[in-house]
Design an enzyme around this catalytic site. Structure first.
Site, PDB file in Angstrom:
ATOM      1  N   TYR A  53       1.325  15.433  -7.719  1.00 28.56           N
ATOM      2  CA  TYR A  53       0.200  15.428  -6.771  1.00 28.56           C
ATOM      3  C   TYR A  53      -1.106  15.247  -7.523  1.00 28.56           C
ATOM      4  CZ  TYR A  53       1.034  15.945  -1.852  1.00 28.56           C
ATOM      5  OH  TYR A  53       1.319  15.667  -0.550  1.00 28.56           O
ATOM      6  N   GLU A  55      -4.492  14.582  -5.736  1.00 27.49           N
ATOM      7  CA  GLU A  55      -5.600  14.301  -4.809  1.00 27.49           C
ATOM      8  C   GLU A  55      -6.929  14.322  -5.560  1.00 27.49           C
ATOM      9  OE1 GLU A  55      -5.216  16.958  -1.464  1.00 27.49           O
ATOM     10  OE2 GLU A  55      -3.463  15.877  -0.719  1.00 27.49           O
ATOM     11  N   ASP A 198     -10.736 -10.090   2.714  1.00 26.20           N
ATOM     12  CA  ASP A 198      -9.393  -9.524   2.565  1.00 26.20           C
ATOM     13  C   ASP A 198      -8.557 -10.590   1.855  1.00 26.20           C
ATOM     14  OD1 ASP A 198      -6.769  -8.772   2.847  1.00 26.20           O
ATOM     15  OD2 ASP A 198      -6.884  -8.361   4.995  1.00 26.20           O
ATOM     16  N   THR A 224      -3.843  -6.642  -1.087  1.00 28.93           N
ATOM     17  CA  THR A 224      -2.562  -6.034  -1.429  1.00 28.93           C
ATOM     18  C   THR A 224      -2.348  -6.331  -2.904  1.00 28.93           C
ATOM     19  OG1 THR A 224      -1.281  -8.039  -1.018  1.00 28.93           O
ATOM     20  CG2 THR A 224      -1.585  -6.551   0.861  1.00 28.93           C
ATOM     21  N   LYS A 227       1.599  -9.390  -3.245  1.00 26.59           N
ATOM     22  CA  LYS A 227       1.811 -10.777  -2.833  1.00 26.59           C
ATOM     23  C   LYS A 227       1.640 -11.671  -4.075  1.00 26.59           C
ATOM     24  CE  LYS A 227       0.787  -9.513   1.902  1.00 26.59           C
ATOM     25  NZ  LYS A 227      -0.072  -9.659   3.100  1.00 26.59           N
ATOM     26  N   ARG A 233       4.347  -2.924  -4.194  1.00 27.40           N
ATOM     27  CA  ARG A 233       3.826  -2.858  -2.829  1.00 27.40           C
ATOM     28  C   ARG A 233       2.667  -1.864  -2.801  1.00 27.40           C
ATOM     29  NH1 ARG A 233       5.625  -5.150   1.366  1.00 27.40           N
ATOM     30  NH2 ARG A 233       7.189  -6.106   0.053  1.00 27.40           N
TER      31      ARG A 233
HETATM   32  C1  LIG Z   1      -0.358  -8.768   4.126  1.00 25.11           C
HETATM   33  C2  LIG Z   1      -1.758  -8.634   4.606  1.00 25.11           C
HETATM   34  C3  LIG Z   1      -2.281  -7.381   4.940  1.00 25.11           C
HETATM   35  C4  LIG Z   1      -1.446  -6.136   5.083  1.00 25.11           C
HETATM   36  O1  LIG Z   1      -0.800  -5.687   3.997  1.00 25.11           O
HETATM   37  P1  LIG Z   1       0.394  -4.621   4.123  1.00 25.11           P
HETATM   38  O2  LIG Z   1       0.635  -4.261   2.708  1.00 25.11           O
HETATM   39  O3  LIG Z   1       1.521  -5.305   4.788  1.00 25.11           O
HETATM   40  O4  LIG Z   1      -0.123  -3.467   4.921  1.00 25.11           O
HETATM   41  C5  LIG Z   1      -3.636  -7.310   5.279  1.00 25.11           C
HETATM   42  N1  LIG Z   1      -4.404  -8.415   5.302  1.00 25.11           N
HETATM   43  C6  LIG Z   1      -3.919  -9.633   5.020  1.00 25.11           C
HETATM   44  C7  LIG Z   1      -4.828 -10.813   5.071  1.00 25.11           C
HETATM   45  C8  LIG Z   1      -2.579  -9.791   4.684  1.00 25.11           C
HETATM   46  O5  LIG Z   1      -2.103 -11.014   4.445  1.00 25.11           O
END
Ligand SMILES: *Cc1c(COP(=O)(O)O)cnc(C)c1O
Length: 414
Positions: A53, A55, A198, A224, A227, A233
């Site tokens: 933990y 936090e 994003d 993220t 990807k 993840r």
């Molecule tokens: C994949 C994605 C997310 C979400 O990610 P998760 O890890 O699945 O919660 C948010 N924004 C965009 C543009 C994405 O492609």
């Protein structure tokens, strides 16, 4: 304490894990949001760091015994800063969706307006899809792409002037073109909005220097890590120093509890990999591979949304080939090629049976495949779509796919 391996203790789960490894080894993974992490990243995920933990943040924890955890988290932060040139980084978001929620609450109040891209034009669920909780809290307005498939900057400006959003949001899940961050920042300056990008899908391409980097321009960047960035993840938020304390407070205690430090250790390792010169070659090859697919699809008269690709993905309208996105996804599955059905801009069909499929090259590129393999694979895809009702033909393609994957082994040590 139990000391047996998964195999000894839980054969059912063990069997499912082994079968999943086999599936990943023997198929062509073309979902553009997926990738294969290194054995070192897997090792960190399965390490004893999961027991702790922690936090709070490095040097400011609510729990004792965090000295080694602090080393791990600080290194993840420092490496991310180096990759993207960020002023401030928070590596605790559990995934992309919570990173976005934390970013919204860091700078907005309930009822505030967010201007984001129309979801059928490439935006993500977390950018204001009616099924998400955030639409009960914030007002989402939407800009679109123009008929050439570019972000319609004039329309975006008009909407910004009309709705006076607190936040302008870019960064998408199914959009295949470059983003002109400076132009959008100029519109935000004109209306006094905060900018957020994003980069969940394209973070690895930005890290490798193959796409424009919004980090030095925009106020807040979410991503993220699993990807194109090819880590575990998870999520991450970067921002200008003036938003740092709001972002940190919003992630913890605003939204989350204890950070998943095993995951953060794995992020740190993935960031070290992304700083290697080899990662630049990887990012370049992802794009070259997407271009090679584009060429074959163009030659076979496919309708490519946004006119083609500048990144790692292609969105293809398959209806002109006499089937739906769902039919195409199913036929390709039978042929051993994994893609996903997807809405196309202003799709007249439903999300469960849309007009398009979305596919991309990050995972295949990690396996070592290049343009030559992409040409072969695009032909397999074309064949599977053309003969989608012919089970025998699909089975033959699956066999050819299996032979191709044998030449590009994954995880030989597992
Ligand atoms: C994949 C994605 C997310 C979400 O990610 P998760 O890890 O699945 O919660 C948010 N924004 C965009 C543009 C994405 O492609």
């Amino acid at each position: 304490m139990k000391t047996e391996s998964i195999q000894q203790y839980d054969p059912i789960i063990n069997d499912a894990i082994k079968k999943e490894l086999h599936r990943q080894e023997n198929g062509l993974e073309m979902i553009p949001s997926e990738n294969f992490v290194s054995p070192a990243v897997l090792e960190a995920l399965g390490s004893v760091v999961t027991n702790k933990y922690a936090e709070g943040y490095p040097g400011k924890r609510y729990y004792g015994g965090c000295e080694h955890i602090d080393t791990i988290e600080q290194l993840a932060i420092d490496r991310a800063k180096q990759i993207f040139g960020a002023e401030h980084v928070n590596v605790q978001p559990l995934s992309g969706a919570p990173a976005n929620i934390a970013a919204y609450f860091a700078v907005l109040k309930p009822g505030d307006t967010i201007l984001g891209m129309d979801l059928s034009h490439g935006g993500h669920l977390t950018h204001g899809h009616p099924v998400t909780h955030m639409t009960q809290v914030f007002q989402f307005k939407r800009y679109k792409t123009n008929t050439k498939g570019e972000i319609d900057i004039e329309n975006l400006r008009e909407m910004a002037l009309a709705h006076k959003p607190k936040l302008i949001l870019v960064g998408y899940s199914a959009y295949s073109r470059e983003i002109a961050y400076e132009k959008i920042q100029a519109i935000a300056d004109e209306v006094g909005a905060i900018t957020m990008a994003d980069i969940a899908h394209i973070a690895g391409l930005i890290a490798g220097g193959e796409m424009n980097n919004p980090v030095p321009i925009f106020d807040i960047i979410t991503t993220t890590t699993h990807k194109t960035l090819r880590g575990p993840r998870g999520g991450m938020i970067m921002c200008k120093e003036k938003f740092a304390k709001y972002i940190d407070k919003s992630v913890f205690p605003g939204l989350q509890g204890g950070p998943h430090e095993n995951n953060i250790a794995a992020k740190a390792i993935a960031f070290k990999e992304a700083l290697e010169p080899k990662f630049k070659d990887y990012a370049k090859q992802i794009k070259a591979n997407a271009k090679a697919l584009e060429k074959v699809f163009h030659a076979n008269d496919y309708t490519l949304c946004f006119g083609g690709t500048d990144n790692h993905l292609l969105l293809i309208d398959v209806t002109s080939k006499g089937l739906t996105g769902k039919d195409a996804e199913e036929a390709l599955d039978k042929a051993g090629i994994t893609v996903n059905k997807n809405m196309i801009p202003d799709d007249p069909r439903s999300p469960f049976n849309p007009s398009g499929i979305r596919l991309g090259t990050p995972a295949l590129t990690t396996r070592g495949m290049k343009e030559k393999e992409m040409e072969i694979i695009a032909q397999y895809i074309n064949e599977a779509i053309t003969y989608h009702k012919n089970e025998e033909r699909l089975h033959e393609i699956r066999e050819a796919v299996r032979l191709l994957t044998k030449k590009f082994p994954l995880y030989t040590s597992l």
